[in-house]
Design an enzyme around this catalytic site. Structure first.
Site, PDB file in Angstrom:
ATOM      1  N   GLU A 106       0.740  -1.141   0.084  1.00  0.00           N
ATOM      2  CA  GLU A 106       0.120   0.041   0.041  1.00  0.00           C
ATOM      3  C   GLU A 106       0.932   1.183  -0.045  1.00  0.00           C
ATOM      4  O   GLU A 106       1.945   1.177   0.464  1.00  0.00           O
ATOM      5  CB  GLU A 106      -0.910  -0.050   1.344  1.00  0.00           C
ATOM      6  CG  GLU A 106      -1.923  -1.124   1.365  1.00  0.00           C
ATOM      7  CD  GLU A 106      -2.500  -1.142   2.832  1.00  0.00           C
ATOM      8  OE1 GLU A 106      -2.325  -0.081   3.696  1.00  0.00           O
ATOM      9  OE2 GLU A 106      -3.522  -1.959   3.254  1.00  0.00           O
ATOM     10  N   LYS A 108       2.218   4.491   1.538  1.00  0.00           N
ATOM     11  CA  LYS A 108       2.350   4.910   3.000  1.00  0.00           C
ATOM     12  C   LYS A 108       2.086   6.470   2.937  1.00  0.00           C
ATOM     13  O   LYS A 108       2.976   7.374   2.865  1.00  0.00           O
ATOM     14  CB  LYS A 108       3.640   4.822   3.587  1.00  0.00           C
ATOM     15  CG  LYS A 108       3.706   5.382   4.998  1.00  0.00           C
ATOM     16  CD  LYS A 108       4.983   4.561   5.732  1.00  0.00           C
ATOM     17  CE  LYS A 108       4.980   4.775   7.367  1.00  0.00           C
ATOM     18  NZ  LYS A 108       4.917   6.362   7.623  1.00  0.00           N
ATOM     19  N   ASP A 110       1.798  10.453   3.508  1.00  0.00           N
ATOM     20  CA  ASP A 110       2.191  11.132   4.558  1.00  0.00           C
ATOM     21  C   ASP A 110       1.320  12.062   5.277  1.00  0.00           C
ATOM     22  O   ASP A 110       1.187  13.284   4.965  1.00  0.00           O
ATOM     23  CB  ASP A 110       3.529  11.821   4.078  1.00  0.00           C
ATOM     24  CG  ASP A 110       4.628  12.337   5.061  1.00  0.00           C
ATOM     25  OD1 ASP A 110       4.239  11.863   6.008  1.00  0.00           O
ATOM     26  OD2 ASP A 110       5.481  13.212   4.448  1.00  0.00           O
ATOM     27  N   TYR A 215      -7.284   2.293   5.595  1.00  0.00           N
ATOM     28  CA  TYR A 215      -6.064   1.473   5.257  1.00  0.00           C
ATOM     29  C   TYR A 215      -6.291   0.239   6.065  1.00  0.00           C
ATOM     30  O   TYR A 215      -5.583  -0.913   5.788  1.00  0.00           O
ATOM     31  CB  TYR A 215      -4.808   1.846   4.987  1.00  0.00           C
ATOM     32  CG  TYR A 215      -4.254   2.616   6.195  1.00  0.00           C
ATOM     33  CD1 TYR A 215      -4.005   2.026   7.289  1.00  0.00           C
ATOM     34  CD2 TYR A 215      -4.109   4.127   6.146  1.00  0.00           C
ATOM     35  CE1 TYR A 215      -3.493   2.810   8.462  1.00  0.00           C
ATOM     36  CE2 TYR A 215      -3.491   4.622   7.245  1.00  0.00           C
ATOM     37  CZ  TYR A 215      -3.388   4.031   8.440  1.00  0.00           C
ATOM     38  OH  TYR A 215      -2.903   4.776   9.618  1.00  0.00           O
ATOM     39  N   LYS A 302      10.726   2.828   3.683  1.00  0.00           N
ATOM     40  CA  LYS A 302      10.729   4.501   3.594  1.00  0.00           C
ATOM     41  C   LYS A 302      11.704   4.806   2.329  1.00  0.00           C
ATOM     42  O   LYS A 302      12.723   4.354   2.093  1.00  0.00           O
ATOM     43  CB  LYS A 302      11.699   5.050   4.743  1.00  0.00           C
ATOM     44  CG  LYS A 302      10.511   4.629   5.930  1.00  0.00           C
ATOM     45  CD  LYS A 302       9.428   6.033   6.216  1.00  0.00           C
ATOM     46  CE  LYS A 302       8.916   5.981   7.580  1.00  0.00           C
ATOM     47  NZ  LYS A 302       9.498   6.827   8.781  1.00  0.00           N
ATOM     48  N   CYS A 396      24.270  44.443 -13.527  1.00  0.00           N
ATOM     49  CA  CYS A 396      24.247  43.054 -13.935  1.00  0.00           C
ATOM     50  C   CYS A 396      25.480  42.619 -13.503  1.00  0.00           C
ATOM     51  O   CYS A 396      26.449  43.117 -13.595  1.00  0.00           O
ATOM     52  CB  CYS A 396      23.974  43.126 -15.286  1.00  0.00           C
ATOM     53  SG  CYS A 396      24.311  41.646 -15.835  1.00  0.00           S
ATOM     54  N   CYS A 399      27.856  42.049 -16.894  1.00  0.00           N
ATOM     55  CA  CYS A 399      27.916  42.963 -17.833  1.00  0.00           C
ATOM     56  C   CYS A 399      28.141  44.390 -17.231  1.00  0.00           C
ATOM     57  O   CYS A 399      28.672  45.206 -17.869  1.00  0.00           O
ATOM     58  CB  CYS A 399      27.283  42.882 -19.034  1.00  0.00           C
ATOM     59  SG  CYS A 399      25.627  43.451 -18.619  1.00  0.00           S
ATOM     60  N   CYS A 414      18.471  42.418 -16.114  1.00  0.00           N
ATOM     61  CA  CYS A 414      19.484  43.430 -16.852  1.00  0.00           C
ATOM     62  C   CYS A 414      19.097  44.056 -18.000  1.00  0.00           C
ATOM     63  O   CYS A 414      18.418  43.250 -18.633  1.00  0.00           O
ATOM     64  CB  CYS A 414      20.879  42.611 -17.125  1.00  0.00           C
ATOM     65  SG  CYS A 414      22.126  43.046 -18.132  1.00  0.00           S
ATOM     66  N   CYS A 420      24.839  41.991 -23.149  1.00  0.00           N
ATOM     67  CA  CYS A 420      25.155  41.034 -22.103  1.00  0.00           C
ATOM     68  C   CYS A 420      25.433  39.723 -22.555  1.00  0.00           C
ATOM     69  O   CYS A 420      24.800  38.618 -23.009  1.00  0.00           O
ATOM     70  CB  CYS A 420      23.916  41.114 -21.075  1.00  0.00           C
ATOM     71  SG  CYS A 420      24.050  40.308 -19.764  1.00  0.00           S
TER      72      CYS A 420
HETATM   73  P1  AMP Z   1       5.481   5.505  11.495  1.00  0.00           P
HETATM   74  O1  AMP Z   1       4.830   6.742  12.168  1.00  0.00           O
HETATM   75  O2  AMP Z   1       6.743   5.659  10.633  1.00  0.00           O
HETATM   76  O3  AMP Z   1       5.838   4.478  12.568  1.00  0.00           O
HETATM   77  O4  AMP Z   1       4.691   4.811  10.428  1.00  0.00           O
HETATM   78  C1  AMP Z   1       3.174   4.264  10.926  1.00  0.00           C
HETATM   79  C2  AMP Z   1       2.072   5.454  10.599  1.00  0.00           C
HETATM   80  O5  AMP Z   1       2.219   5.406   9.169  1.00  0.00           O
HETATM   81  C3  AMP Z   1       0.956   5.106  10.912  1.00  0.00           C
HETATM   82  O6  AMP Z   1       0.617   5.513  12.073  1.00  0.00           O
HETATM   83  C4  AMP Z   1      -0.115   5.697   9.790  1.00  0.00           C
HETATM   84  O7  AMP Z   1      -0.078   7.339  10.262  1.00  0.00           O
HETATM   85  C5  AMP Z   1       1.033   5.926   8.595  1.00  0.00           C
HETATM   86  N1  AMP Z   1       0.416   5.187   7.473  1.00  0.00           N
HETATM   87  C6  AMP Z   1       0.322   5.828   6.109  1.00  0.00           C
HETATM   88  N2  AMP Z   1      -0.181   4.865   5.405  1.00  0.00           N
HETATM   89  C7  AMP Z   1      -0.505   3.776   5.861  1.00  0.00           C
HETATM   90  C8  AMP Z   1      -1.042   2.438   5.595  1.00  0.00           C
HETATM   91  N3  AMP Z   1      -1.279   2.249   4.206  1.00  0.00           N
HETATM   92  N4  AMP Z   1      -0.848   1.521   6.497  1.00  0.00           N
HETATM   93  C9  AMP Z   1      -0.536   1.704   7.677  1.00  0.00           C
HETATM   94  N5  AMP Z   1      -0.050   2.926   8.074  1.00  0.00           N
HETATM   95  C10 AMP Z   1      -0.191   3.738   7.248  1.00  0.00           C
HETATM   96 ZN    ZN Z   2      23.982  41.922 -18.212  1.00  0.00          ZN
END
Ligand code: AMP
Ligand code: ZN
Length: 657
Positions: A106, A108, A110, A215, A302, A396, A399, A414, A420
């Site tokens: 899946e 991950k 952010d 998820y 990661k 400039c 030049c 410039c 130039c």
């Molecule tokens: P970490 O904070 O690096 O330990 O990673 C865990 C966190 O990843 C979880 O608490 C989620 O917030 C996040 N996360 C994002 N996508 C997923 C996913 N597909 N499955 C599980 N955790 C996820």
């Molecule tokens: Zn110039």
């Protein structure tokens, strides 16, 4: 020493998890943590209960009601390379006593995790992860997320997890809004999502376009659900937006997907910082269990970090083709995503002022894909008073010509347009570039040598080069010299619209080049066009018209054009008589997201000049949706409507570019 390290980690955790204002990048934090883990592994007697390795996350804020999670929300252990992924698989195989194991891969995402509770099919609670045991009750804020079903198809009791995030496009909008209101922009979408979910006023949270992708299903005592993928399908049926996921039969397939997404992560409309790999079989998961810190049945791959902190050693100015002075930060070199970064673009003076960037500052640097790295923010509490405020020069640096800022433009230029050297150099680079004359093998390094040795003065002189002139140059052999000369000679036959674009007339992009070709059919006709005449053309406004007239009035430009003509460069194109050359007659286009090579207007012009139409809203009558960076909701809608979707390459191809 180990205590100092713990204090350091705690401090950064506090900045990150509680204040949402990190001072170091995730990768740097991960490294500190790895170091502590290693020290503790080597000296187990030094482990204390309050060590950062012994707990899951940060402290919850005081202001929300607390929620105790039914199941602790653990962290995921990390893998940073293939070897660590294989180690994970081998541990699973060993504990499971078999190698026949399915993995689900899946994104991950952010953002920040949320735990959702449904009772008899109704949404009753949303909580943050907090420290993993106790989180915050953010039920009302999560309720504002439009994609979240408040009522399920079935009257079941459910507990599930997902990631709350802000899409890249929404993030840009939020920051623009904040700038308008003189508020500090968020450092990244993750911080924006965290800040929004912790809003005490749900109305503010509602304005922030939060999204959620689900998820994990925790209540897997439901009938007929034996695997994670079945659980996800069940959640899809219940109306949830479920995270992307794919089944893999072995770790090689997993590694392949991790590689793929490392390359393609920028194409997603939201930020991901890795790939999560989970064992599919739920009974096996139970058996594998967890350590104090993380489940044994999952791991997070990661991505190499794209954010780093470093120091600005100096700010220099480069001068572009149109004379624009662009400030660039010279950095103490750092490794980001496998490459060494020692420069970051600062765009213009306003950007420097807005971010309050000074020479000597500690800064957070971001590298996205192959885009030039940029400064995300200044770490102000690292200042010691020796930092210097940067001033744009008034002459400039190349030049010595006068520098001016025109009207409400953000850039300084410039004004010494004719002589130039920086502008000439950039003009040549533009002339040979892919969308202009497309001359293979002539790059900046060769151009610099040619200019240094006075072999050329402008782009027209390229056509006067011969093999013997190239041979004494660095990194040029018999073969490459011949190839370069051949490529230059071949370019004489390029279509007129390319030549017009290549000339480097200000405000005349590739699209305008085509429009002008259609109306004038030759350089000599175009050079005689008047301001009024040009403005008659739909796509040409007064600024472009003035710029064209100005260009052809310049004696130096006239000389360059004479040289091109004398060299035998094609300067005219026959009238198009029928619609054969208009392959896109009446086809309807919609754009979403930013394109790399064209501005929205240029792309529009390209479509118009090929006979097509551009509309802003999508319907089933739309023929093509062109998708760029950070596409909006149109992307999903188009697939629902069955509209053909093109990326930038597909667009180029369709238009024969
Ligand atoms: P970490 O904070 O690096 O330990 O990673 C865990 C966190 O990843 C979880 O608490 C989620 O917030 C996040 N996360 C994002 N996508 C997923 C996913 N597909 N499955 C599980 N955790 C996820
Ligand atoms: Zn110039």
């Amino acid at each position: 020493m180990i205590n100092n390290l713990r204090e350091e980690i705690r401090y950064h955790e506090y900045r990150y998890y509680v204040l949402d204002s990190p001072e170091i990048s995730d990768a740097e934090y991960d490294q500190l943590m790895k170091k502590l883990e290693r020290l503790e592994k080597e000296n187990p007697e030094l482990i204390t209960v309050d060590s950062p390795t012994q707990r899951v996350g940060g402290e919850p804020l005081e202001s929300f009601a607390k929620v105790e999670h039914s199941t602790p929300m653990l962290s995921l252990s990390n893998a940073f390379n293939d070897g660590e992924l294989r180690d994970f698989a081998n541990r699973v195989y060993k504990l499971a006593g078999t190698r026949e194991i399915e993995f689900i891969v899946e994104h991950k995402i952010d953002g920040l995790s949320a735990i959702l509770t449904y009772e008899r099919g109704r949404y009753v609670q949303g909580a943050t992860r907090g420290n993993g045991i106790i989180g915050e009750d953010v039920t009302e804020n999560i309720r504002t997320i439009r994609s979240l079903p408040l009522r399920l198809k079935k009257d079941v009791n459910l507990e599930l997890r997902g990631e709350v995030y802000i899409a890249k496009g929404d993030f840009e909008k939020i920051n623009e809004q904040r700038l308008d209101r003189d508020e500090e922009p968020f450092a990244n979408p993750r911080n924006a999502a965290a800040g929004s979910i912790r809003q005490l006023d749900p109305r503010i949270a509602a304005e922030r376009s939060l999204s959620i992708l689900v998820y994990d299903l925790l209540s897997y005592d439901l009938e007929g659900i034996d695997t994670h993928s079945q659980a996800l399908n069940f959640l899809i049926e219940q109306g949830f937006k479920v995270n992307w996921h794919q089944k893999c039969d072995n770790i090689d397939e997993v590694i392949e997907l991790c590689k793929q997404w490392t390359e393609e992560r920028d194409k997603l409309p939201f930020e991901i910082d890795g790939i999560v790999i989970k064992v599919n079989n739920l009974a096996l998961r139970q058996e594998l269990g967890s350590t104090a810190k993380s489940p044994r049945w999952a791991i997070a791959f990661k991505f190499p970090a794209q954010l780093k902190t470093t120091v600005i050693k100096d700010i220099i100015i480069s001068v572009g083709r149109t004379g624009a002075l662009t400030p660039t930060a010279l950095l103490q070199a750092v490794e980001i995503a496998g490459s060494t970064v020692s420069r970051a673009t600062l765009h213009n003076e306003d950007e420097i002022k807005r971010k309050d960037i000074r020479i000597g500052d500690h800064v957070l640097i971001k590298k996205a894909g192959d885009v030039i790295p940029k400064v995300v923010k200044v770490i102000k509490n690292k200042r010691n008073g020796s930092e210097r405020i940067f001033q744009m020069p008034d002459s400039c640096p190349v030049c010595g010509g006068e520098v001016a800022r025109e009207g409400d433009e953000a850039v300084h230029r410039c004004t010494n347009v004719t002589s130039c050297p920086a502008q000439r150099r950039e003009g040549i680079i533009h002339f040979v570039s892919r969308n202009a004359m497309n001359i293979d093998g002539v790059g900046p390094a060769l151009i610099d040598q040619l200019l240094d040795r006075d072999l050329i003065e402008d782009y027209a002189d390229l056509y006067g080069l011969n093999k013997d002139m190239l041979l004494p140059l660095d990194r040029i052999g018999e073969k490459s010299a011949a190839n370069v000369i051949e490529a230059i000679q071949m370019s004489k036959q390029r279509s007129l619209h390319r030549l017009i674009f290549a000339l480097g007339i200000r405000h005349v992009g590739a699209g305008v080049g085509r429009v002008l070709t259609e109306h004038y059919h030759s350089i000599s006709n175009l050079s005689r066009a008047t301001q009024e005449e040009l403005e008659q053309i739909d796509e040409i406004g007064p600024v472009i018209a003035a710029s064209i007239v100005y260009f052809f009035k310049e004696i130096r430009n006239q000389r360059v054009i004479d040289k091109l003509r004398a060299a035998g460069v094609k300067m005219e194109e026959k009238k198009v008589v029928d619609n054969q050359e208009k392959p896109l007659q009446d086809k309807k286009f919609v754009f979403t997201g930013g394109l790399e090579k064209y501005t929205r207007n240029e792309a529009k012009e390209l479509v118009l000049s090929a006979g097509g139409k551009v509309t802003s809203s999508l319907s089933k009558n739309t023929d093509y949706l062109v998708v760029g960076d950070n596409p909006g909701s149109k992307f999903e809608k188009a697939s629902e409507l069955g509209v053909e979707i093109l990326n930038e390459e597909g667009f180029d191809e369709l238009l024969g570019l």
